[in-house]
Scaffold this motif. Structure first.
Motif, mmCIF file in Angstrom:
data_model
loop_
_atom_site.group_PDB
_atom_site.id
_atom_site.type_symbol
_atom_site.label_atom_id
_atom_site.label_comp_id
_atom_site.label_asym_id
_atom_site.label_seq_id
_atom_site.Cartn_x
_atom_site.Cartn_y
_atom_site.Cartn_z
ATOM 1 N N GLY A 5 -17.319 -27.823 -112.171
ATOM 2 C CA GLY A 5 -16.617 -28.911 -112.830
ATOM 3 C C GLY A 5 -17.325 -30.226 -112.586
ATOM 4 O O GLY A 5 -18.268 -30.314 -111.792
ATOM 5 N N PRO A 6 -16.874 -31.306 -113.259
ATOM 6 C CA PRO A 6 -17.552 -32.605 -113.138
ATOM 7 C C PRO A 6 -17.652 -33.099 -111.698
ATOM 8 O O PRO A 6 -18.703 -33.597 -111.286
ATOM 9 C CB PRO A 6 -16.679 -33.526 -113.992
ATOM 10 N N ALA A 7 -16.559 -32.965 -110.921
ATOM 11 C CA ALA A 7 -16.578 -33.460 -109.541
ATOM 12 C C ALA A 7 -17.554 -32.658 -108.688
ATOM 13 O O ALA A 7 -18.327 -33.215 -107.911
ATOM 14 C CB ALA A 7 -15.179 -33.412 -108.946
ATOM 15 N N ALA A 8 -17.525 -31.316 -108.850
ATOM 16 C CA ALA A 8 -18.424 -30.460 -108.071
ATOM 17 C C ALA A 8 -19.876 -30.692 -108.466
ATOM 18 O O ALA A 8 -20.776 -30.719 -107.613
ATOM 19 C CB ALA A 8 -18.043 -28.999 -108.253
ATOM 20 N N ALA A 9 -20.129 -30.885 -109.765
ATOM 21 C CA ALA A 9 -21.490 -31.128 -110.236
ATOM 22 C C ALA A 9 -22.024 -32.451 -109.689
ATOM 23 O O ALA A 9 -23.186 -32.550 -109.283
ATOM 24 C CB ALA A 9 -21.525 -31.125 -111.757
ATOM 25 N N LEU A 10 -21.161 -33.466 -109.681
ATOM 26 C CA LEU A 10 -21.573 -34.772 -109.165
ATOM 27 C C LEU A 10 -21.887 -34.682 -107.677
ATOM 28 O O LEU A 10 -22.880 -35.243 -107.206
ATOM 29 C CB LEU A 10 -20.482 -35.804 -109.415
ATOM 30 N N GLU A 11 -21.044 -33.952 -106.938
ATOM 31 C CA GLU A 11 -21.281 -33.804 -105.499
ATOM 32 C C GLU A 11 -22.580 -33.045 -105.234
ATOM 33 O O GLU A 11 -23.371 -33.425 -104.365
ATOM 34 C CB GLU A 11 -20.106 -33.069 -104.847
ATOM 35 N N ALA A 12 -22.826 -31.968 -106.008
ATOM 36 C CA ALA A 12 -24.061 -31.203 -105.839
ATOM 37 C C ALA A 12 -25.267 -32.067 -106.169
ATOM 38 O O ALA A 12 -26.302 -32.014 -105.493
ATOM 39 C CB ALA A 12 -24.032 -29.957 -106.723
ATOM 40 N N ARG A 13 -25.145 -32.866 -107.213
ATOM 41 C CA ARG A 13 -26.229 -33.750 -107.600
ATOM 42 C C ARG A 13 -26.532 -34.750 -106.485
ATOM 43 O O ARG A 13 -27.693 -34.993 -106.156
ATOM 44 C CB ARG A 13 -25.875 -34.495 -108.885
ATOM 45 N N TYR A 14 -25.484 -35.309 -105.897
ATOM 46 C CA TYR A 14 -25.691 -36.276 -104.821
ATOM 47 C C TYR A 14 -26.365 -35.616 -103.618
ATOM 48 O O TYR A 14 -27.310 -36.161 -103.044
ATOM 49 C CB TYR A 14 -24.371 -36.912 -104.392
ATOM 50 N N GLN A 15 -25.889 -34.438 -103.216
ATOM 51 C CA GLN A 15 -26.435 -33.780 -102.041
ATOM 52 C C GLN A 15 -27.900 -33.415 -102.218
ATOM 53 O O GLN A 15 -28.632 -33.284 -101.240
ATOM 54 C CB GLN A 15 -25.606 -32.531 -101.699
ATOM 55 N N ARG A 20 -30.626 -38.866 -100.417
ATOM 56 C CA ARG A 20 -29.843 -38.114 -99.438
ATOM 57 C C ARG A 20 -30.742 -37.144 -98.679
ATOM 58 O O ARG A 20 -30.707 -37.047 -97.459
ATOM 59 C CB ARG A 20 -28.714 -37.366 -100.155
ATOM 60 N N ALA A 21 -31.568 -36.380 -99.421
ATOM 61 C CA ALA A 21 -32.417 -35.376 -98.787
ATOM 62 C C ALA A 21 -33.433 -36.009 -97.849
ATOM 63 O O ALA A 21 -33.786 -35.432 -96.817
ATOM 64 C CB ALA A 21 -33.122 -34.539 -99.850
ATOM 65 N N ALA A 22 -33.913 -37.192 -98.186
ATOM 66 C CA ALA A 22 -34.914 -37.866 -97.356
ATOM 67 C C ALA A 22 -34.297 -38.625 -96.188
ATOM 68 O O ALA A 22 -35.015 -39.164 -95.354
ATOM 69 C CB ALA A 22 -35.734 -38.827 -98.212
ATOM 70 N N GLY A 23 -32.971 -38.664 -96.126
ATOM 71 C CA GLY A 23 -32.299 -39.325 -95.010
ATOM 72 C C GLY A 23 -32.052 -40.802 -95.204
ATOM 73 O O GLY A 23 -31.626 -41.497 -94.279
ATOM 74 N N TYR A 24 -32.302 -41.317 -96.416
ATOM 75 C CA TYR A 24 -32.077 -42.738 -96.679
ATOM 76 C C TYR A 24 -30.636 -43.023 -97.107
ATOM 77 O O TYR A 24 -30.211 -44.169 -97.117
ATOM 78 C CB TYR A 24 -33.020 -43.227 -97.781
ATOM 79 N N LEU A 25 -29.907 -41.978 -97.509
ATOM 80 C CA LEU A 25 -28.502 -42.100 -97.859
ATOM 81 C C LEU A 25 -27.709 -41.117 -96.998
ATOM 82 O O LEU A 25 -28.230 -40.065 -96.620
ATOM 83 C CB LEU A 25 -28.271 -41.794 -99.347
ATOM 84 N N PRO A 26 -26.454 -41.427 -96.678
ATOM 85 C CA PRO A 26 -25.663 -40.559 -95.794
ATOM 86 C C PRO A 26 -25.299 -39.240 -96.453
ATOM 87 O O PRO A 26 -25.287 -39.116 -97.686
ATOM 88 C CB PRO A 26 -24.415 -41.403 -95.510
ATOM 89 N N VAL A 316 -25.248 -32.659 -116.095
ATOM 90 C CA VAL A 316 -25.600 -33.345 -114.850
ATOM 91 C C VAL A 316 -26.577 -32.477 -114.070
ATOM 92 O O VAL A 316 -26.327 -31.287 -113.827
ATOM 93 C CB VAL A 316 -24.333 -33.627 -114.004
ATOM 94 N N ASP A 317 -27.709 -33.049 -113.716
ATOM 95 C CA ASP A 317 -28.749 -32.308 -113.009
ATOM 96 C C ASP A 317 -28.379 -32.218 -111.535
ATOM 97 O O ASP A 317 -28.576 -33.158 -110.771
ATOM 98 C CB ASP A 317 -30.095 -33.021 -113.182
ATOM 99 N N THR A 318 -27.845 -31.066 -111.124
ATOM 100 C CA THR A 318 -27.420 -30.926 -109.731
ATOM 101 C C THR A 318 -28.602 -30.894 -108.775
ATOM 102 O O THR A 318 -28.436 -31.068 -107.576
ATOM 103 C CB THR A 318 -26.580 -29.647 -109.546
ATOM 104 N N SER A 319 -29.803 -30.659 -109.288
ATOM 105 C CA SER A 319 -30.977 -30.671 -108.423
ATOM 106 C C SER A 319 -31.474 -32.084 -108.165
ATOM 107 O O SER A 319 -32.133 -32.344 -107.179
ATOM 108 C CB SER A 319 -32.104 -29.838 -109.042
#
Length: 425
Positions: A5-15, A20-26, A316-319
């Motif tokens: 869903g939209p919320a899950a896709a947005l969260e996956a995209r953020y993670q 985020r992956a580089a440690g510049y965002l929490p 939404v590109d979750t990657s």
């Protein structure tokens, strides 16, 4: 497979975002929401005139109705991604400009609480905007991107200045506190004046691109002239054989296009059908880059490009940023350093430092005609996200590190400056 869903896709995209992956965002998107709430509230109180670089963006938007409408749509679509808290987000272009003003005079704080660490203020500001269709279009607009590069340049100038040193302290929000020292392994680096004010660094950027102690990056392949060593610290994103001169870089398969990567370099034909090796630098990595082979520098160039553009997808590109690194190696601001190896049959090797999101500059330490030995410094990044690509002529090298599956582009095999990554075939 059930589509999220939209919320899950947005969260996956953020993670999976680069920041985020580089440690510049929490890790927690809620922490970004809290930062946005505080930062936007501060920007809303701003009454001073826009700084010059932000004023230039304002003038562009006022002169181009189509682009202004697109940026307005981006802001509106971003607010709809978080409808419960949209009042806390940027509500219009004026607020976005005020936020950009604030960013140009703000150095990243360390923050003892890891849930509060927002080291990439512009990525946080654009976090939701980058996840929208209008955002994908806006951040690929050349004029809009050029003005953002101007703002990043102004921010880089501030981070190059003594005024940016206020975050270099031993307090809980300082980069010299014990927690930050452990996280960033400061014992491996040269600290100009340990214990002195600001550690003796001239600016925040001087701290960010600090030199490493040679004993922590020994050249284990120095006695093997056929070895190719890593130019940087990081982790393997991927390596790909038989790279074509041209390709559709918007495909999710993430092909490389040599014509686009090398920006029209006159000897691109020598690399057609060769290999590309790409790695990923996190926030805590050493951010200077070194020669992977012995040889003579034949070409040095900085190619201006995009900054906040990600691989465009129908949904939404979750990657998000991590799997977009192949795309970004083709289109982002990057450098080219071509070295002609003095070892027979290795040929030309192209070193391509790639700026991602907040990257402000790619700076060179060598010039055409310089003779380099493996491990010699080629250049460095000022504050910002980054990736590194190497391009080899066809059939010249075989890699000695494991490839990545690309399911988690930030979780590949670790590489270190001067560590062997390939050998001449």
């Amino acid at each position: 497979m059930v589509k999220p869903g939209p919320a899950a896709a947005l969260e996956a995209r953020y993670q999976n975002s680069f920041g985020r992956a580089a440690g510049y965002l929490p890790r927690s998107r809620k922490a970004v929401d809290a930062w946005l709430t505080e930062f936007v509230a501060r920007a809303r109180k701003r009454t001073a005139d826009h700084v010059d670089s932000v004023k230039q963006l304002e003038e562009l938007l006022n002169s181009d109705k189509v682009l202004k409408d697109l940026v307005t749509q981006m802001i509106d679509q971003a607010r709809q991604l978080d409808p419960q808290h949209k009042a806390k987000h940027v509500k219009d272009i004026d607020e976005m400009l005020n936020c950009l003003d604030e960013i140009t005079v703000t150095a990243p704080e360390y923050r003892l609480d890891p849930t509060e660490r927002v080291f990439f203020p512009m990525s946080a500001l654009f976090c939701y905007m980058m996840a929208t269709q209008a955002g994908w279009d806006a951040f690929r607009n050349e004029q809009f991107n050029a003005r953002l590069l101007g703002i990043l340049s102004a921010w880089c100038s501030f981070l190059d200045s003594p005024e940016s040193r206020y975050v270099l302290n031993e307090g809980p929000d300082g980069w010299l506190c014990q927690a930050a020292s452990e996280q960033n392994k400061l014992y491996e680096f040269v600290i100009p004046e340990p214990g002195a004010l600001y550690g003796g660094f001239a600016s925040f950027n001087a701290f960010f691109n600090r030199h490493i102690k040679p004993e922590f990056r020994p050249n284990g392949a120095k006695d093997d002239p056929q070895a190719v060593v890593s130019p940087n610290d990081g982790s393997v994103v991927r390596f790909v054989p038989d790279v074509p001169e041209d390709a559709d870089i918007t495909l999710k398969g993430q092909p490389y296009s040599l014509r686009q990567m090398l920006g029209g370099y006159e000897h691109t034909d020598k690399f057609v059908g060769g290999d590309v090796f790409q790695s990923f630098l996190s926030g805590a990595n050493y951010h200077r880059w070194h020669a992977p082979v012995d040889g003579i520098v034949r070409h040095v160039e900085r190619i201006p490009g995009l900054t906040f553009s990600e691989l465009p997808m129908k949904d939404v590109d979750t990657s998000a940023g991590t799997l977009s690194q192949g795309y970004q190696a083709n289109v982002n601001t990057r450098g080219l350093v071509v070295i002609e190896s003095t070892v027979p049959d290795i040929g030309l090797v192209c070193v391509i430092p790639v700026g991602i999101t907040e990257i402000s500059s790619v700076r060179f330490s060598v010039a055409v005609g310089d003779r380099v030995t493996r491990g010699d410094e080629l250049g460095y990044f000022s504050y910002g996200g980054s990736s590194m690509a190497l391009v080899f002529e066809p059939g010249k090298v075989g890699f000695t590190v494991p490839n990545n599956t690309i399911e988690t582009a930030d979780d590949g095999a670790p590489v270190f400056v001067n560590g062997r990554i390939a050998t001449k075939k």
